[in-house]
Design a protein around this motif. Structure first.
Motif, PDB file in Angstrom:
ATOM      1  N   ALA A  53      43.237  31.239  51.476  1.00  9.67           N
ATOM      2  CA  ALA A  53      44.325  32.192  51.662  1.00  9.67           C
ATOM      3  C   ALA A  53      44.686  32.896  50.364  1.00  9.67           C
ATOM      4  O   ALA A  53      45.282  33.974  50.376  1.00  9.67           O
ATOM      5  CB  ALA A  53      45.556  31.480  52.220  1.00  9.67           C
ATOM      6  N   ILE A  54      44.311  32.285  49.228  1.00 11.20           N
ATOM      7  CA  ILE A  54      44.592  32.889  47.927  1.00 11.20           C
ATOM      8  C   ILE A  54      43.365  33.594  47.366  1.00 11.20           C
ATOM      9  O   ILE A  54      43.420  34.756  46.945  1.00 11.20           O
ATOM     10  CB  ILE A  54      45.090  31.829  46.925  1.00 11.20           C
ATOM     11  N   VAL A  55      42.223  32.878  47.372  1.00 11.65           N
ATOM     12  CA  VAL A  55      41.007  33.416  46.775  1.00 11.65           C
ATOM     13  C   VAL A  55      40.457  34.584  47.593  1.00 11.65           C
ATOM     14  O   VAL A  55      39.997  35.586  47.028  1.00 11.65           O
ATOM     15  CB  VAL A  55      39.948  32.305  46.641  1.00 11.65           C
ATOM     16  N   GLY A  56      40.505  34.478  48.936  1.00 13.32           N
ATOM     17  CA  GLY A  56      40.002  35.551  49.780  1.00 13.32           C
ATOM     18  C   GLY A  56      40.661  36.894  49.489  1.00 13.32           C
ATOM     19  O   GLY A  56      39.970  37.884  49.205  1.00 13.32           O
ATOM     20  N   PRO A  57      41.998  36.966  49.526  1.00 16.43           N
ATOM     21  CA  PRO A  57      42.658  38.227  49.192  1.00 16.43           C
ATOM     22  C   PRO A  57      42.389  38.689  47.758  1.00 16.43           C
ATOM     23  O   PRO A  57      42.307  39.895  47.497  1.00 16.43           O
ATOM     24  CB  PRO A  57      44.149  37.900  49.381  1.00 16.43           C
ATOM     25  N   LEU A  58      42.232  37.729  46.821  1.00 13.36           N
ATOM     26  CA  LEU A  58      41.941  38.104  45.433  1.00 13.36           C
ATOM     27  C   LEU A  58      40.603  38.831  45.356  1.00 13.36           C
ATOM     28  O   LEU A  58      40.497  39.894  44.722  1.00 13.36           O
ATOM     29  CB  LEU A  58      41.920  36.861  44.551  1.00 13.36           C
ATOM     30  N   TYR A  59      39.576  38.258  45.994  1.00  7.88           N
ATOM     31  CA  TYR A  59      38.283  38.943  46.052  1.00  7.88           C
ATOM     32  C   TYR A  59      38.439  40.317  46.700  1.00  7.88           C
ATOM     33  O   TYR A  59      37.855  41.311  46.245  1.00  7.88           O
ATOM     34  CB  TYR A  59      37.280  38.124  46.878  1.00  7.88           C
ATOM     35  N   PHE A  60      39.214  40.367  47.764  1.00  9.92           N
ATOM     36  CA  PHE A  60      39.387  41.585  48.546  1.00  9.92           C
ATOM     37  C   PHE A  60      40.057  42.682  47.713  1.00  9.92           C
ATOM     38  O   PHE A  60      39.646  43.849  47.759  1.00  9.92           O
ATOM     39  CB  PHE A  60      40.228  41.272  49.778  1.00  9.92           C
ATOM     40  N   VAL A  61      41.084  42.302  46.960  1.00  5.36           N
ATOM     41  CA  VAL A  61      41.819  43.288  46.154  1.00  5.36           C
ATOM     42  C   VAL A  61      40.961  43.795  44.997  1.00  5.36           C
ATOM     43  O   VAL A  61      40.956  45.001  44.689  1.00  5.36           O
ATOM     44  CB  VAL A  61      43.128  42.669  45.629  1.00  5.36           C
ATOM     45  N   ILE A  62      40.224  42.897  44.338  1.00 12.59           N
ATOM     46  CA  ILE A  62      39.346  43.332  43.242  1.00 12.59           C
ATOM     47  C   ILE A  62      38.261  44.260  43.785  1.00 12.59           C
ATOM     48  O   ILE A  62      37.926  45.280  43.159  1.00 12.59           O
ATOM     49  CB  ILE A  62      38.722  42.123  42.526  1.00 12.59           C
ATOM     50  N   ALA A  63      37.716  43.907  44.966  1.00  6.84           N
ATOM     51  CA  ALA A  63      36.729  44.788  45.592  1.00  6.84           C
ATOM     52  C   ALA A  63      37.339  46.158  45.868  1.00  6.84           C
ATOM     53  O   ALA A  63      36.692  47.193  45.650  1.00  6.84           O
ATOM     54  CB  ALA A  63      36.218  44.163  46.893  1.00  6.84           C
ATOM     55  N   GLY A  64      38.586  46.179  46.325  1.00  4.05           N
ATOM     56  CA  GLY A  64      39.263  47.444  46.582  1.00  4.05           C
ATOM     57  C   GLY A  64      39.408  48.290  45.321  1.00  4.05           C
ATOM     58  O   GLY A  64      39.271  49.515  45.359  1.00  4.05           O
ATOM     59  N   ALA A  65      39.679  47.631  44.188  1.00  9.03           N
ATOM     60  CA  ALA A  65      39.799  48.346  42.915  1.00  9.03           C
ATOM     61  C   ALA A  65      38.453  48.961  42.515  1.00  9.03           C
ATOM     62  O   ALA A  65      38.391  50.103  42.033  1.00  9.03           O
ATOM     63  CB  ALA A  65      40.298  47.397  41.829  1.00  9.03           C
TER      64      ALA A  65
END
Length: 287
Positions: free
Chosen positions: A11-23
């Motif tokens: 729940a923490i790492v997944g969104p982190l990967y997702f946000v960095i990918a978005g950047a």
């Protein structure tokens, strides 16, 4: 207890990967728009070289991964959906401001969340659905379609959103048997000939002035696709979608800096709504 810790970590790492990918995607979008709008490189040509270079760039990241798959048809379906989305997206970026295009692409989480419930049988909690809807409202506030003259070209990012949503759902299904390296390499490599067919009409020539922008777009999209696959491996597709809204303020900021595409002042209110929705659903899942 172990299962709970794993779920909370995802729940923490997944969104982190997702946000960095978005950047990284935001940087790639800016480079694509520069090549298309400033230097006039045809959108299909940009898409071909972007993903050809991304395929080369991703090799060091996935070199140790197993490249063999027992689900080639699923990989092919994922690539076809993604390729159609890429063509709509790059074509849209060539004619509409980046902030407007990204605001419209926010419809993708709606498609993914619905599809995750219907096809992947993921649990659609009230917090997930409400967060996606609230984030979409934030995007509508930024877009303010009632103030801007309607363009048919504005529908191209929406079409891209629908096809990318389908590709995301197939990606999540493939994470049950494939690793992130295989998923990334298969997508990028198979996209090259598909995009090549689309580029045959416009040619494959890139002006020297735009070459570095196309190369940069390829490097950034390679890293973004890898992180995206990692995110889907550790978290539900529906849960990740509200965090996709965070790419909007990132793209808007880059559009202002490099192209002077300043959206209406309501953009900041809309961005606040989007960020608040993403933070709320993450807090609800982790808690």
């Amino acid at each position: 207890m172990i299962q709970m810790k794993t779920m909370n970590r995802g729940a923490i790492v997944g969104p982190l990967y997702f946000v960095i990918a978005g950047a990284l995607f935001a940087g790639s979008n800016t480079a694509v728009q520069g090549a298309g709008m400033v230097y006039g490189v045809p959108s299909a040509t940009i898409a071909f070289w972007q993903y050809a270079l991304a395929s080369i760039a991703v090799l060091p990241m996935v070199w140790t991964a197993s490249w063999r798959s027992d689900r080639p048809l699923m990989h092919l379906l994922r690539v076809v959906l993604a390729a159609i989305g890429v063509q709509f997206w790059v074509a849209g970026l060539a004619v509409v401001p980046i902030w407007q295009a990204v605001a419209l692409i926010l419809t993708s989480p709606l498609f993914v969340t619905l599809g995750a419930g219907l096809f992947l049988k993921e649990h659609l909690s009230a917090s997930r659905v409400i967060a996606v809807l609230v984030g979409a409202v934030g995007g509508a506030i930024i877009l303010a379609p009632w103030k801007d003259a309607f363009q048919w070209a504005a529908l191209m990012p929406v079409a891209a959103a629908a096809f990318w949503a389908g590709s995301s759902l197939v990606t999540k299904e493939l994470t049950k048997t494939e690793n992130a390296g295989t998923l990334t390499l298969a997508l990028l490599v198979l996209l090259v000939p598909v995009n090549g067919l689309a580029a045959m009409g416009s040619g494959f020539t890139v002006t020297p002035e735009a070459l570095w922008l196309v190369a940069l777009a390829g490097l950034l999209v390679a890293g973004a696709q890898y992180l995206l696959a990692r995110a889907y491996m550790v978290a539900d597709a529906a849960y990740l979608q509200p965090f996709d809204h965070l790419k909007l303020p990132l793209n808007v900021a880059l559009g202002i800096v490099f192209f002077g595409f300043a959206p209406p002042g309501m953009m900041w209110i809309g961005a606040g709504v989007i960020i608040g929705a993403s933070g709320w659903v993450m807090r609800d899942e982790v808690g």
